[in-house]
Design a protein around this motif. Structure first.
Motif, PDB file in Angstrom:
ATOM      1  N   THR A   1     -14.398  -4.070  -2.005  1.00  0.00           N
ATOM      2  CA  THR A   1     -14.555  -3.140  -2.753  1.00  0.00           C
ATOM      3  C   THR A   1     -13.575  -1.677  -3.082  1.00  0.00           C
ATOM      4  OG1 THR A   1     -15.966  -2.071  -1.210  1.00  0.00           O
ATOM      5  CG2 THR A   1     -17.102  -4.184  -2.702  1.00  0.00           C
ATOM      6  N   PHE A   2     -13.113  -0.881  -3.415  1.00  0.00           N
ATOM      7  CA  PHE A   2     -12.669  -0.053  -3.599  1.00  0.00           C
ATOM      8  C   PHE A   2     -12.845   0.767  -2.180  1.00  0.00           C
ATOM      9  CE2 PHE A   2     -11.912   4.937  -4.870  1.00  0.00           C
ATOM     10  CZ  PHE A   2     -10.777   4.828  -4.827  1.00  0.00           C
ATOM     11  N   PRO A   3     -13.532   1.379  -1.758  1.00  0.00           N
ATOM     12  CA  PRO A   3     -13.031   1.904  -0.047  1.00  0.00           C
ATOM     13  C   PRO A   3     -13.348   0.920   1.589  1.00  0.00           C
ATOM     14  CG  PRO A   3     -15.573   2.625  -1.407  1.00  0.00           C
ATOM     15  CD  PRO A   3     -15.465   1.230  -2.078  1.00  0.00           C
ATOM     16  N   GLU A   4     -13.438  -0.191   1.128  1.00  0.00           N
ATOM     17  CA  GLU A   4     -12.693  -1.075   2.276  1.00  0.00           C
ATOM     18  C   GLU A   4     -12.241  -1.496   2.810  1.00  0.00           C
ATOM     19  OE1 GLU A   4     -17.434  -3.080   1.980  1.00  0.00           O
ATOM     20  OE2 GLU A   4     -15.326  -4.240   1.451  1.00  0.00           O
ATOM     21  N   LEU A   5     -10.312  -0.778   1.348  1.00  0.00           N
ATOM     22  CA  LEU A   5     -10.070  -1.768   2.096  1.00  0.00           C
ATOM     23  C   LEU A   5      -9.005  -1.507   3.118  1.00  0.00           C
ATOM     24  CD1 LEU A   5      -6.639  -2.353  -0.687  1.00  0.00           C
ATOM     25  CD2 LEU A   5      -5.372  -1.025   1.601  1.00  0.00           C
TER      26      LEU A   5
ATOM     27  N   GLU B   1       0.682  -1.150   0.665  1.00  0.00           N
ATOM     28  CA  GLU B   1       0.319   0.070   0.152  1.00  0.00           C
ATOM     29  C   GLU B   1       0.916   1.170  -0.354  1.00  0.00           C
ATOM     30  OE1 GLU B   1      -1.846  -3.633   0.479  1.00  0.00           O
ATOM     31  OE2 GLU B   1      -0.704  -2.117   2.467  1.00  0.00           O
TER      32      GLU B   1
ATOM     33  N   ARG C   1      -1.590   0.718  -4.080  1.00  0.00           N
ATOM     34  CA  ARG C   1      -3.345   0.830  -3.919  1.00  0.00           C
ATOM     35  C   ARG C   1      -4.327   2.359  -3.061  1.00  0.00           C
ATOM     36  NH1 ARG C   1      -2.512  -5.578  -1.382  1.00  0.00           N
ATOM     37  NH2 ARG C   1      -2.261  -6.773  -3.003  1.00  0.00           N
TER      38      ARG C   1
ATOM     39  N   HIS D   1     -20.091   0.186  -5.063  1.00  0.00           N
ATOM     40  CA  HIS D   1     -18.590  -0.187  -6.082  1.00  0.00           C
ATOM     41  C   HIS D   1     -18.915  -1.170  -5.068  1.00  0.00           C
ATOM     42  CE1 HIS D   1     -16.919   4.166  -5.453  1.00  0.00           C
ATOM     43  NE2 HIS D   1     -17.872   4.255  -4.392  1.00  0.00           N
TER      44      HIS D   1
ATOM     45  N   ALA E   1      -6.751   4.121  -2.324  1.00  0.00           N
ATOM     46  CA  ALA E   1      -8.599   3.817  -1.983  1.00  0.00           C
ATOM     47  C   ALA E   1      -8.886   5.084  -1.759  1.00  0.00           C
ATOM     48  CB  ALA E   1      -8.050   3.052  -0.411  1.00  0.00           C
TER      49      ALA E   1
ATOM     50  N   TYR F   1      -8.466  -7.137  -1.351  1.00  0.00           N
ATOM     51  CA  TYR F   1      -9.374  -6.203  -2.678  1.00  0.00           C
ATOM     52  C   TYR F   1     -11.204  -7.250  -2.335  1.00  0.00           C
ATOM     53  CZ  TYR F   1     -11.153  -3.362  -6.074  1.00  0.00           C
ATOM     54  OH  TYR F   1     -11.751  -2.355  -6.439  1.00  0.00           O
TER      55      TYR F   1
END
Length: 435
Positions: A379-383, A47, A91, A204, A93, A377
Motif C-alpha cells: 500500500t502507499f504508506p507501507e513501502l 527509490e 517511488r 489504502h 511514499a 508495493y
C-alpha cells in the motif's frame, strides 16, 4: 581476523535503495566496516530522488532497457528552468508516525538531523466529481455534519476495535478472507460512504478484493502481495491545486493556505469513481509543493499511482493515468478558469520484481552472500516500513555470519543472543533539552 587495511571491508552492499541503505547504516552503527556501492550515478536505487534534468536522463535509460524494474516510459524531454531545485522521487511514499522506519530513525539518531512535514490533508474523490476532506481527528468526526450520530457511534466502535489487539476478537473470527469493504459493512454496519473512506483513504487498499486485516509478520515482508505492477505518473505544475468545490469534513484547526491551495496532500480515487479510470483498483495522488522543499518557488509535483492487480501486457501507462491527471488539473484553474497544463509529464510502469527465493538467504546457516528481496508495493504508506522490516531480518543474519567468520563472541551477555538492530545511543556531552 582483524585487518586495518583501508581496502578491507566486513560487508559489501550492492545497491543504494531504501532497504540497502537502512542495512548499511545499521551494520556501520554495529561497528562493522561497510562498502556501499551502486552502478547508478545517483544514490537511492529504485527509490531515488532525482532532479528534473536527471529524471529526463533516467527516462531515456528506461526506454533503452537499462532499468529492468521500470518500463514503458513516455514523457517530455525538455529541461525546465531551475531543474536542479527539484527533488522528484521515483517511488514516493508517506512515512507513518508509528512503525519500524520511524523507530529506526529515532533509535539511530538520524531523526535529530531530519525534518518532517505533516500532510495538509487526506482527501477522497467522490463519484459526483467533488473532493471531500477526510476527518483528521476524533473531534473532527464528531463536528462533521455529513456523518449521522448513529454512524459516528459505529465508526468509533470500529476505530476502537482496529486500534487494539484485534487478532483474537470475535469480530474477525472466520472473516479473515472477506473483502475489506464487505467486512466493514457486515460487521460494523457502516454506510457505503464511510466504508469507501476507511478502505481507500485510510487503509489504502489497492482493490476492493483485499482481505480485512493482513497480519504483517516479519516473513510477510518478502511476499510480493497482490500487486505485480504499478502505473505511475509524475507531473510538474506552475499553478496550485485548489479543491475549490471541496466538501470539507476536515479538522477546522488544520493548516490551510488562504486560497485553499494544497502544498502536501493526498487525494484518493476509489475504484470506479472516475470516468475512464480503473473499475477495480484505487488510484492515489500525492501532491508536493515548495513547502516540502522538493520544488522551486510556485511549482508543484503531482505523483499519481494506480496499482494494477491484473495488468494487461499491451497496456500503456499514459492511457491508464491520463484520466486521473485530467481530474487533478480540473482543480488548478479556479471555479471559472480553464485548467492549467503541466510543464512536464512522465508516465511509466513500476514492475514488481519476483522474489528469487522464499527467504533472502542461502541454505547454510552462515552464508557469505545474501540476495536481498525486492521492495514490493503493498500500500502507499507501507513501502518505507517494509524496507525497514526486510533490512532488520537481513541485518540479524549478516551479524551471525560476520561473527562466525571473524570468530567473535556475541556482544550480548547471553550466548547466542542477537545484537540490537539499533543499539542504544551513547549520550553526547553537549546534548541538552535547550537545543
Amino acid at each position: 581476523m582483524a585487518n586495518d587495511d583501508e581496502n578491507f571491508f566486513d560487508a559489501i552492499i550492492v545497491g543504494t535503495g531504501l532497504t540497502e541503505s537502512i542495512l548499511a547504516a545499521a551494520l556501520s552503527k554495529a561497528k562493522y566496516k561497510v562498502a556501499h556501492i551502486d552502478s547508478n550515478p545517483y544514490y537511492g536505487g529504485n527509490e531515488a530522488s532525482l532532479s528534473q534534468d536527471e529524471l529526463v536522463k533516467w527516462g531515456e535509460q528506461v526506454s533503452n532497457g537499462l532499468h529492468p524494474s521500470f518500463s514503458s516510459y513516455s514523457g517530455d524531454s525538455q529541461i525546465l528552468p531551475f531543474s536542479r531545485q527539484y527533488s522528484i522521487c521515483l517511488r514516493p511514499a508517506i512515512l507513518p508516525s508509528l512503525g519500524p522506519l520511524i523507530t529506526g530513525l529515532i533509535a539511530s539518531g538520524v531523526a535529530k538531523y531530519s525534518g518532517f512535514k505533516l500532510l495538509d490533508s487526506v482527501n477522497i474523490y467522490d463519484y459526483d466529481g467533488t473532493v471531500k476532506s477526510v476527518p483528521g481527528s476524533k473531534d473532527a468526526i464528531f463536528k462533521s455534519k455529513d456523518i449521522s450520530l448513529i454512524e459516528k457511534r459505529r465508526l468509533m466502535r470500529f476505530l476502537t476495535f482496529a486500534s487494539g489487539d484485534f487478532e483474537d476478537k470475535p469480530e474477525i473470527q472466520g472473516k479473515e478472507e472477506q473483502p475489506f469493504p464487505e467486512y466493514l459493512k457486515t460487521t460494523f454496519q457502516l454506510s457505503d460512504a464511510t466504508v469507501v473512506v476507511i478502505a481507500y483513504a485510510l487503509a489504502h487498499c489497492a482493490a476492493s478484493s483485499v482481505p480485512p486485516f493482513e497480519i504483517s509478520l516479519p516473513a510477510d515482508a518478502f511476499r510480493s502481495g497482490l500487486v505485480p505492477q504499478v502505473a505511475r505518473c509524475i507531473a510538474i505544475l506552475d499553478k496550485p491545486v485548489s479543491f475549490h468545490n471541496t466538501q470539507t469534513t476536515a479538522d477546522p484547526d488544520s493548516p490551510s493556505s488562504p486560497n485553499g491551495s494544497v502544498d502536501s496532500t493526498v487525494l484518493v480515487f476509489p475504484p470506479a469513481s472516475l470516468p475512464g479510470g480503473s473499475q477495480t483498483n484505487a488510484g492515489t495522488v500525492f501532491i508536493n509543493g515548495e513547502g516540502s522543499l522538493s520544488t522551486p518557488k510556485e511549482r508543484w509535483i503531482v505523483y499519481i499511482m494506480v496499482p494494477l492487480t491484473s495488468p494487461d501486457s499491451g497496456s500503456d501507462a499514459e492511457v491508464i493515468l491520463r484520466p486521473y491527471l485530467d481530474a487533478v488539473l480540473h482543480f488548478t484553474g479556479g471555479p471559472e478558469a480553464a485548467p492549467t497544463q503541466p510543464l512536464s509529464t512522465a508516465f511509466f510502469f513500476d514492475i514488481q520484481q519476483p522474489d528469487q527465493s522464499s527467504t533472502p538467504f542461502a541454505s547454510q546457516d552462515t552464508p557469505r552472500h545474501f540476495l536481498i528481496p525486492p521492495l514490493a508495493y503493498s500500500t502507499f504508506p507501507e513501502l518505507p516500513d517494509n524496507a525497514a522490516k526486510i533490512a532488520e531480518i537481513v541485518f540479524h543474519q549478516a551479524i551471525r555470519s560476520l561473527r562466525a567468520f571473524k570468530g567473535d563472541a556475541p556482544a550480548a551477555s547471553t550466548e547466542g543472543e542477537e545484537a540490537d538492530f539499533w543499539p542504544p545511543m551513547e549520550p553526547e556531552e553537549d546534548d541538552s533539552d535547550d537545543d
